[in-house]
Design a protein around this motif. Structure first.
Motif, PDB file in Angstrom:
ATOM      1  N   VAL A   1       1.678  20.442  34.526  1.00 19.64           N
ATOM      2  CA  VAL A   1       0.602  21.409  34.783  1.00 19.64           C
ATOM      3  C   VAL A   1       0.388  21.593  36.284  1.00 19.64           C
ATOM      4  N   LYS A   2       0.596  20.526  37.051  1.00 17.13           N
ATOM      5  CA  LYS A   2       0.392  20.561  38.518  1.00 17.13           C
ATOM      6  C   LYS A   2       1.683  20.158  39.225  1.00 17.13           C
ATOM      7  N   PRO A   3       2.639  21.071  39.343  1.00 16.94           N
ATOM      8  CA  PRO A   3       3.955  20.762  39.945  1.00 16.94           C
ATOM      9  C   PRO A   3       3.874  20.205  41.360  1.00 16.94           C
ATOM     10  N   LYS A   4       2.761  20.412  42.057  1.00 18.73           N
ATOM     11  CA  LYS A   4       2.629  19.877  43.423  1.00 18.73           C
ATOM     12  C   LYS A   4       2.739  18.351  43.447  1.00 18.73           C
ATOM     13  N   LEU A   5       2.487  17.713  42.297  1.00 18.24           N
ATOM     14  CA  LEU A   5       2.576  16.257  42.225  1.00 18.24           C
ATOM     15  C   LEU A   5       4.011  15.761  42.391  1.00 18.24           C
ATOM     16  N   PHE A   6       4.974  16.662  42.174  1.00 18.41           N
ATOM     17  CA  PHE A   6       6.373  16.272  42.342  1.00 18.41           C
ATOM     18  C   PHE A   6       6.757  16.122  43.825  1.00 18.41           C
ATOM     19  N   ILE A   7       5.967  16.698  44.717  1.00 17.71           N
ATOM     20  CA  ILE A   7       6.332  16.660  46.142  1.00 17.71           C
ATOM     21  C   ILE A   7       6.302  15.232  46.692  1.00 17.71           C
ATOM     22  N   PRO A   8       5.177  14.499  46.570  1.00 20.27           N
ATOM     23  CA  PRO A   8       5.191  13.127  47.105  1.00 20.27           C
ATOM     24  C   PRO A   8       6.168  12.206  46.379  1.00 20.27           C
TER      25      PRO A   8
ATOM     26  N   LEU B   1      -1.115  10.542  53.229  1.00 13.95           N
ATOM     27  CA  LEU B   1      -0.639  11.828  53.723  1.00 13.95           C
ATOM     28  C   LEU B   1      -1.096  12.988  52.851  1.00 13.95           C
ATOM     29  N   PHE B   2      -0.906  12.869  51.542  1.00 13.17           N
ATOM     30  CA  PHE B   2      -1.169  14.009  50.661  1.00 13.17           C
ATOM     31  C   PHE B   2      -2.612  14.081  50.159  1.00 13.17           C
ATOM     32  N   MET B   3      -3.333  12.960  50.170  1.00  9.20           N
ATOM     33  CA  MET B   3      -4.706  12.976  49.662  1.00  9.20           C
ATOM     34  C   MET B   3      -5.737  12.961  50.786  1.00  9.20           C
TER      35      MET B   3
END
Length: 352
Positions: free
Chosen positions: A258-265, A334-336
């Motif tokens: 549902v949230k593909p951005k989680l694949f980045i880290p 970094l991401f949060m």
């Protein structure tokens, strides 16, 4: 018309995923016992009880096609007869039973690509004929499916076995040619597979991923597990947090899709750890490649494949514990904290 097409596509997709998941479950059930105790049993070499346990766990590995076939049937919500028919077809064509001049022997866990092929073929045959035999179903369907699907599987066993070997050799060659690039790539690929509907274990077995390629895949899965666990720790219970790496990070599959951005880290971490594992010569087997830290299969296999030196112990700890925790901490910051791209709520689990 479009809705009918979408419905048919969804049904086919679910059918494929169910078969892959059923086969993977069979792999886990039959190969984990040996993976967990094999190294421990070496400490009791010559002991009668240890010898018997080793015999049992080795024999269990050869039941992979049977257990996987029955698991496929159960996940597809078929009857016991239907599930048994699929299991029989997969068993006779898996390559675990071999005829020799001295008789028949059972060894190994079979040719995974052929097992998958027959799983699909047998399942389709069962679906087509599940109501065809009437009162004679218990007598005729297992024989029909075993002879047709199993017979075709026996014909494809040799060429598919060669294909599986070629794929494994190709991956191994590419890893030797460009170790850091392939290590990073395998880490990312398996970090993706472990949180997708597809089976990381099944795919690793299917391509015979071994050696440093397997180690890189394990490292990618491990750092993805720690990263997801740490980023969602504030909104998930302790059990759910630990389940990411003690169990499987696949529990985050719904959130990831549902949230593909989680694949980045996770991809960044997996690329780093895949390359590091390759540099440190961390190795594995086709079976361990799909587990990462889960059940300690990855680190235990890496240790068993090493030279057992102090340097090897430190390397295994570095790849499976120390660096994943450090990288996960950095990625969380970094991401949060820094980029504010990801929130803890993005990783909240819905637990029953």
């Amino acid at each position: 018309m479009k809705s009918v097409k979408r419905s048919s596509a969804a049904t086919i997709k679910k059918f494929i995923i169910d078969i892959l998941n059923g086969t993977s479950l069979g792999i886990v059930l039959t190969l984990i016992p040996s993976a967990l105790v094999s190294q421990l049993l070496l400490l009791f070499s010559g002991n009668e009880i240890a010898t018997q346990i080793a015999f049992m766990t080795t024999l269990i590995q050869s039941t992979l096609p049977l257990v996987a076939g029955f698991a496929v049937g159960q996940i597809l919500k078929l009857t016991v007869i239907d599930s048994g028919a699929i299991a029989l077809a997969m068993f006779v064509s898996a390559g675990v039973v071999k005829s020799t001049a001295n008789g028949t022997i059972i060894s190994g866990s079979g040719v995974m690509l052929n097992i998958l092929f027959v799983a699909f073929l047998a399942s389709i045959l069962v679906k087509i004929t599940e109501k065809s035999f009437g009162h004679f179903k218990i007598l005729l369907q297992p024989l029909f499916v075993a002879v047709i699907a199993g017979g075709i599987g026996l014909m494809t066993l040799q060429p598919i076995s060669v294909l599986q070997t070629l794929i494994g050799d190709g991956v191994a060659y590419a890893t030797e040619l460009t170790p850091l690039v392939m290590g990073a790539a395998l880490g990312v690929i398996f970090a993706f597979l472990i949180v997708s509907p597809l089976s990381s274990v099944g795919i690793a077995m299917a391509i015979s991923l071994a050696g440093v390629g397997s180690g890189a895949a394990n490292a990618g899965i491990t750092v993805a597990s720690f990263t997801l666990a740490l980023m969602g720790a504030s909104v998930n219970p302790i059990g759910g947090t630990l389940a990411h790496f003690v169990g499987s990070p696949k529990i985050q599959m719904a959130n990831m899709l549902v949230k593909p951005k989680l694949f980045i880290p996770t991809s960044i971490g997996a690329a780093i750890m895949g390359a590091v594992a390759t540099m440190l010569n961390i190795k594995g087997t086709p079976f361990s490649a799909g587990f990462g830290f889960s059940g300690l299969v990855g680190p235990l296999t890496a240790w068993s494949e090493s030279d057992k030196s102090v340097v090897s112990i430190f390397s295994v700890l570095l790849v499976f514990v120390i660096l994943p925790i450090i990288i996960a901490t950095v990625l969380k910051w970094l991401f949060m904290t820094k980029l504010k791209m990801i929130k803890a709520e993005d990783l909240k689990l819905t637990l029953q």
